[in-house]
Design an enzyme around this catalytic site. Structure first.
Site, mmCIF file in Angstrom:
data_model
loop_
_atom_site.group_PDB
_atom_site.id
_atom_site.type_symbol
_atom_site.label_atom_id
_atom_site.label_comp_id
_atom_site.label_asym_id
_atom_site.label_seq_id
_atom_site.Cartn_x
_atom_site.Cartn_y
_atom_site.Cartn_z
ATOM 1 N N ASP A 1 0.805 -1.022 -0.033
ATOM 2 C CA ASP A 1 -0.131 -0.010 -0.120
ATOM 3 C C ASP A 1 0.873 1.340 -0.080
ATOM 4 O OD1 ASP A 1 -2.325 1.621 0.202
ATOM 5 O OD2 ASP A 1 -3.098 0.285 1.858
ATOM 6 N N ASP B 1 -10.875 2.287 -3.101
ATOM 7 C CA ASP B 1 -11.443 2.022 -1.792
ATOM 8 C C ASP B 1 -12.845 1.943 -1.801
ATOM 9 O OD1 ASP B 1 -8.969 1.587 -0.479
ATOM 10 O OD2 ASP B 1 -8.934 3.434 0.289
HETATM 11 C C1 GLA Z 1 -5.775 1.830 2.159
HETATM 12 C C2 GLA Z 1 -6.132 0.966 1.325
HETATM 13 C C3 GLA Z 1 -7.384 0.070 1.976
HETATM 14 C C4 GLA Z 1 -6.684 -0.446 3.294
HETATM 15 C C5 GLA Z 1 -6.226 0.638 4.334
HETATM 16 C C6 GLA Z 1 -5.622 0.110 5.400
HETATM 17 O O1 GLA Z 1 -6.762 2.783 2.383
HETATM 18 O O2 GLA Z 1 -6.548 1.274 0.090
HETATM 19 O O3 GLA Z 1 -7.685 -0.949 1.086
HETATM 20 O O4 GLA Z 1 -5.787 -1.327 3.135
HETATM 21 O O5 GLA Z 1 -5.183 1.383 3.452
HETATM 22 O O6 GLA Z 1 -5.093 1.210 6.210
#
Ligand code: GLA
Length: 699
Positions: free
Chosen positions: A452, A520
């Site tokens: 990420d 997300d």
């Molecule tokens: C980001 C990612 C999510 C999740 C969060 C965790 O927002 O896009 O899918 O993994 O971080 O903190």
């Protein structure tokens, strides 16, 4: 041979197109043609540049393959540099060429040079049999004894044939709403799509798509997608005599690069082509990415059905809770269980812990072993979340190495999500980032990493570098190198690229990571548009999509709808399984089994976008692969009085073949010709209804 040269004219021949260049009497490399084939190749000739007036220079109006800033030039260029004697102009002329064959591909290198300064620019074009995609990149070589400072180094310049304005398509997205398509007619001036944030970003994407009178099936479409996940710039411009051009490459914003004697700079590749219709473009790029771009290890394997715990537990992960979820996930048919954020350091929310990549013993008293053993015993693989480029100030890492972040001593670092960006141009930081993941992979049976990256860069001081403006480039390169190293050392490892959803979803990422997290936003209605945009140029199988509990009160949708949207990518489950009743679990189980039956078709098949919300109040997407065709229908929010019958004509089938399928409760067999030319009515009871129809070729 797909590449030929005669008297300074270079003809690239793809499956259906010609791309032609030639060296003119001044030694400039002119662009001569891109489009349908011209069978009489002898007709191609270069032209003598001519000056229109003292205000409009010949050099400025020419159609060039790689214009450098030098002489009377006032439009966007591909290359700028400053020489040791402080000359800031570069004049490239033709020097030589090479044609070679490498692993079944044909490669053309055209070498240009700025003679007095012994600077070379090699333009590379790679062609492969059976496709209309050309891979293009440039290499700048310093053959002199002094350092040259490069200011802008685009991958390529492109010229388009028609003098009528082109429609440019890109996105205007944001976090939670990536890949929202926008069209702009480029009549004059320049249209710039760029990222200055460090990653390629949620808003626009590193490609150009320029079309005239195009829809899914027809009309001229020229495109080029850059394999780069850092700052990029796409400049589309139309000059006062109607010539449209595009320059695409690494962004020159706050960028320069010291090219020392004997060194060369290799730009990222652009994958470009000319086709009729957007549908053809998407399918060409999809097939090409699977065949040549995605990391080889899993490119041709269907991706597993994944469960991710993020929306079920947020940061509250612990060994027993995860094991309970894993038990249910396995029962449903999930193949890969991924634990998301929260398992490390003192992480209980997003204010602490990034950088401390050791297991949190309060949450996992005996480490991750009991959980991973359980997951593997249940027949699933195990995956883990990292955000390796970042650090929270509240972490052991930051307390011991505050100097490892990008920073200026005189500035207060901007915190975004309470985190700072590690200076990945430092070798010690690169080593740390590699080993934090490598150590976990060595200790545990981990098959999957979700990598990420949740913030843009700021205060980008990188005083370790001779030229700190190289950091944008070097950081992205380091990300790629670490991902490659991990994959090389752990051959079974799959890596997903995530950046707060789809903030780093591009062909650069997809050259090193096996898939991307698209957004997300897991609301299926929003997803339809996100997925539609993504499919324009990026490969379907690389698109992770989750079925979750997200279900907005104002736009309720049922499980069928959520699955029928999500099964159009790489199916993943992301809801809180502990809350589901028997009926809901059975729905999950049945759909996962169904997805396994159709996933090769979705992940590798040709996509036909038959209808969409904007024009038809229904999404009708059809995937065809081998003997199977899968049709997904999803209606928009419609009024009671709206048409409940949607007439759908399929595409891409064999006219003479016969297909078996179910229609309104009855089994039917019909010819491809009937399904494509006559079509069928589907009754959809209005708002947010969905259907999946599977057609199997029987003869
Ligand atoms: C980001 C990612 C999510 C999740 C969060 C965790 O927002 O896009 O899918 O993994 O971080 O903190």
């Amino acid at each position: 041979m797909l590449i030929s040269e005669r008297d300074g004219i270079f003809i690239l021949e793809t499956e259906n197109t010609h791309y032609v260049m030639g060296v003119n009497c001044e030694g400039e490399l002119n662009h001569l043609h891109w489009g349908k084939k011209c069978p009489v190749e002898d007709y191609f000739c270069t032209y003598k540049p001519w000056e229109r007036s003292s205000n409009h220079s010949a050099r400025d109006f020419g159609k060039t393959e790689y214009l450098s800033y030098g002489g009377a030039v006032y439009r966007p260029v591909a290359l700028t540099c400053t020489y040791a004697d402080r000359c800031r102009e570069t004049m490239l002329t033709y020097k030589d060429f090479n044609i070679s064959e490498q692993d079944g591909a044909f490669l053309l290198e055209i070498i240009l040079e700025d003679k007095p300064y012994r600077l070379e620019a090699s333009l590379f074009y790679r062609l492969r049999e059976g496709t209309d995609i050309i891979e293009r990149w440039s290499v700048i070589r310093n053959c002199s004894d002094s350092t040259v400072v490069l200011g802008k180094i685009a991958s390529g310049e492109f010229n388009f044939p028609s003098k009528r304005p082109y429609t440019s398509t890109n996105f205007n997205g944001t976090w939670l709403a990536e890949f929202r398509k926008e069209e702009t007619v480029v009549k004059n001036g320049s249209l710039v799509y760029e990222s200055r944030k460090g990653g390629s970003d949620h808003t626009v994407s590193p490609f150009f798509v320029l079309s005239q009178n195009a829809d899914e099936r027809q009309g001229d479409v020229f495109f080029g997608a850059l394999a780069w996940s850092g700052n990029f710039k796409v400049e589309v411009s139309r000059d006062c005599v109607g010539v449209t051009r595009a320059v695409i490459g690494i962004n020159d914003f706050d960028f320069s690069y010291n090219l020392h004697p004997t060194e060369e700079f290799v730009t990222p590749s652009v994958y470009c082509g000319y086709v009729q219709g957007y549908g053809k473009m998407s399918n060409l790029m999809n097939d090409y990415a699977v065949e040549y771009i995605l990391p080889r290890s899993f490119a041709k394997e269907p991706l597993p059905v994944l469960y991710n715990s993020w929306e079920a537990t947020w940061f509250n992960v612990n060994s027993l809770g995860q094991q309970k979820l894993a038990e249910i996930a396995a029962e449903l048919g999930v193949e890969l269980f991924v634990m998301d954020d929260g398992w490390f350091g003192k992480r209980k929310d997003d204010h602490a812990g990034l950088g401390d990549w050791y297991v949190n013993r309060l949450k996992f008293p005996r480490g991750l072993k009991p959980l991973i053993d359980k997951v593997t015993k249940l027949g699933m693989k195990f995956g883990l979340w990292f955000e390796p480029e970042m650090v929270n100030p509240d972490s052991d890492l930051y307390r011991s190495h505050p100097e490892w972040t990008y920073h200026y001593d005189t500035r207060t670092p901007t915190r975004m999500r309470d985190q700072l960006v590690l200076n990945l141009t430092r070798e010690d930081v690169q080593e740390f980032v590699f080993s934090c993941m490598d150590d976990m992979l060595n200790e545990y049976d981990i098959s999957y990493i979700k990598w990420d990256m949740n913030r843009s860069y700021s205060e980008t001081g990188a005083e370790n570098l001779e030229n700190p403006q190289e950091l944008w480039y070097r950081h992205t390169k380091a990300v790629y190198e670490i991902a490659d190293r991990l994959k090389e050392k752990h051959p079974g490892l799959q890596i997903e690229c995530c950046a707060s959803g789809g903030g780093r979803a591009d062909l650069g990422a997809l050259s090193h990571f096996d898939m991307v997290w698209t957004s997300d936003d897991t609301d299926p209605i929003d997803r339809l548009q996100i997925q539609d945009g993504f499919s324009l140029i990026y490969p379907t199988k690389s698109m992770r999509a989750w079925v979750t509990d997200t279900n907005r009160g104002s736009r309720p949708n049922d499980w069928d709808f959520r699955f029928n949207v999500t099964m159009q990518g790489s199916l993943s489950i992301g809801g809180n399984l502990l809350k589901y009743d028997k009926r809901e679990l059975k729905i999950h189980k049945d759909y996962i089994a169904l997805y396994k039956r159709i996933r090769n078709t979705v992940q590798f098949g040709a996509l036909h976008r038959l209808a969409n919300f904007a024009k038809d109040s229904i999404y009708a997407n059809e995937y065809v692969y081998g003997n199977q065709c899968v049709l997904f229908l999803c209606t928009d929010v419609t009024s009671f009085f709206n048409d409940k019958f949607y007439h759908i004509k399929l595409a891409g089938l064999e006219e003479d073949a016969v297909y078996k399928f179910e229609h309104e409760g009855k089994e039917l067999t019909l010819s491809g010709a009937y399904l494509m030319n006559v079509g069928l009515d589907y009754e959809m009871g209005g708002t947010l209804e969905s259907k999946i129809v599977i057609f199997e070729k029987v003869q």
